[in-house]
Design an enzyme around this catalytic site. Structure first.
Site, PDB file in Angstrom:
ATOM      1  N   SER A 149       1.243  -1.435   0.221  1.00  0.00           N
ATOM      2  CA  SER A 149       0.125  -0.495  -0.447  1.00  0.00           C
ATOM      3  C   SER A 149       0.681   0.728   0.133  1.00  0.00           C
ATOM      4  CB  SER A 149      -0.518  -0.373   0.908  1.00  0.00           C
ATOM      5  OG  SER A 149      -0.199   0.043   2.555  1.00  0.00           O
ATOM      6  N   PHE A 150       2.184   1.485   0.821  1.00  0.00           N
ATOM      7  CA  PHE A 150       3.188   2.321   0.707  1.00  0.00           C
ATOM      8  C   PHE A 150       4.037   2.528  -0.408  1.00  0.00           C
ATOM      9  CE2 PHE A 150       0.684   2.610   5.289  1.00  0.00           C
ATOM     10  CZ  PHE A 150       0.375   3.964   4.979  1.00  0.00           C
ATOM     11  N   GLY A 151       4.224   1.698  -1.127  1.00  0.00           N
ATOM     12  CA  GLY A 151       4.945   1.377  -1.714  1.00  0.00           C
ATOM     13  C   GLY A 151       5.786   0.030  -2.317  1.00  0.00           C
TER      14      GLY A 151
ATOM     15  N   LYS B 142      13.716  -1.560  -0.593  1.00  0.00           N
ATOM     16  CA  LYS B 142      12.043  -0.850  -0.460  1.00  0.00           C
ATOM     17  C   LYS B 142      11.812   0.420  -0.490  1.00  0.00           C
ATOM     18  CE  LYS B 142      10.181  -3.931   3.270  1.00  0.00           C
ATOM     19  NZ  LYS B 142      10.071  -3.878   5.236  1.00  0.00           N
TER      20      LYS B 142
ATOM     21  N   ASP C  48       3.140  -6.899  12.361  1.00  0.00           N
ATOM     22  CA  ASP C  48       3.084  -7.443  11.034  1.00  0.00           C
ATOM     23  C   ASP C  48       2.924  -8.334  10.761  1.00  0.00           C
ATOM     24  OD1 ASP C  48       1.141  -7.139   8.830  1.00  0.00           O
ATOM     25  OD2 ASP C  48       2.111  -6.668   7.550  1.00  0.00           O
TER      26      ASP C  48
END
Length: 195
Positions: free
Chosen positions: A72-74, A91, A186
């Site tokens: 979702s962020f990258g 990342k 997570d």
């Protein structure tokens, strides 16, 4: 959860097929020996942390090879050192604009990774911000995720030793993280890599 299921399976198969206490001791010894071998392998990463820098990325000395995944962020991409051919995973957070708070959160997470040297935790090589994108370089885990590995087993029954090995590795990693007063938030099979 995967950990509860793994523990349940290992406990059930141990009780059903192996009640011998000495066999359990031998299994623990093998697991400890395995973790020592992995620690040796992990403490000498092929990709040199000093090789990861903003300058080397912008000069073309670090070359993006192929995407490894998106979130979702990258995204995560494989990156190779043009001089040595050594690879790492990078990342890239912020392909869409990140707020200052989110960017700072990503950099804080990278700083936490620096302190987490452990054979069951992916090695951290460095991080920086370039053109608004946070880059975090980590060890490249060629085996894919534990989730994908389990899918490839396609219904085959896992032995108690295999389940126990996975459980011990994930537990050892989480224990190390918690000892550093960090909460993962997570932990799941798709964020673990079998060794």
């Amino acid at each position: 959860s995967l950990l509860v299921a793994a523990l349940s399976i290992a406990t059930y198969e141990n009780a059903a097929t192996n009640t011998d206490v000495d066999a359990n001791r031998q299994r623990r010894k093998r697991t400890k020996a395995y973790l020592r071998r992995q620690h040796t392998r992990m403490t000498t990463p092929r990709f040199r942390p000093a090789a990861f820098s903003k300058e080397r990325l912008t000069n073309g000395e670090l070359v993006e090879q192929h995407p490894l995944g998106t979130g979702s962020f990258g995204s995560v991409v494989a990156v190779a050192d043009a001089l040595t051919g050594a690879k790492c995973a990078v990342k890239q957070l912020g392909r869409r604009p990140l707020s200052g708070r989110t960017r700072q959160h990503a950099l804080n997470a990278a700083n936490h990774l620096r302190a987490l040297a452990h054979p069951c935790i992916t090695a951290y090589f460095g991080s920086f911000v370039h053109d608004g994108v946070v880059h975090i370089a980590m060890e490249l885990c060629d085996g894919g995720s534990l989730d994908a590995w389990l899918d490839r087993q396609s219904g085959r029954r896992l032995t108690a030793d295999v389940v126990l090995d996975c459980f011990v590795q994930v537990s050892a990693a989480l224990r190390h993280v918690h000892r550093h007063k960090i909460l993962h938030r997570d932990a799941k099979a798709s964020n673990a890599s079998p060794r």
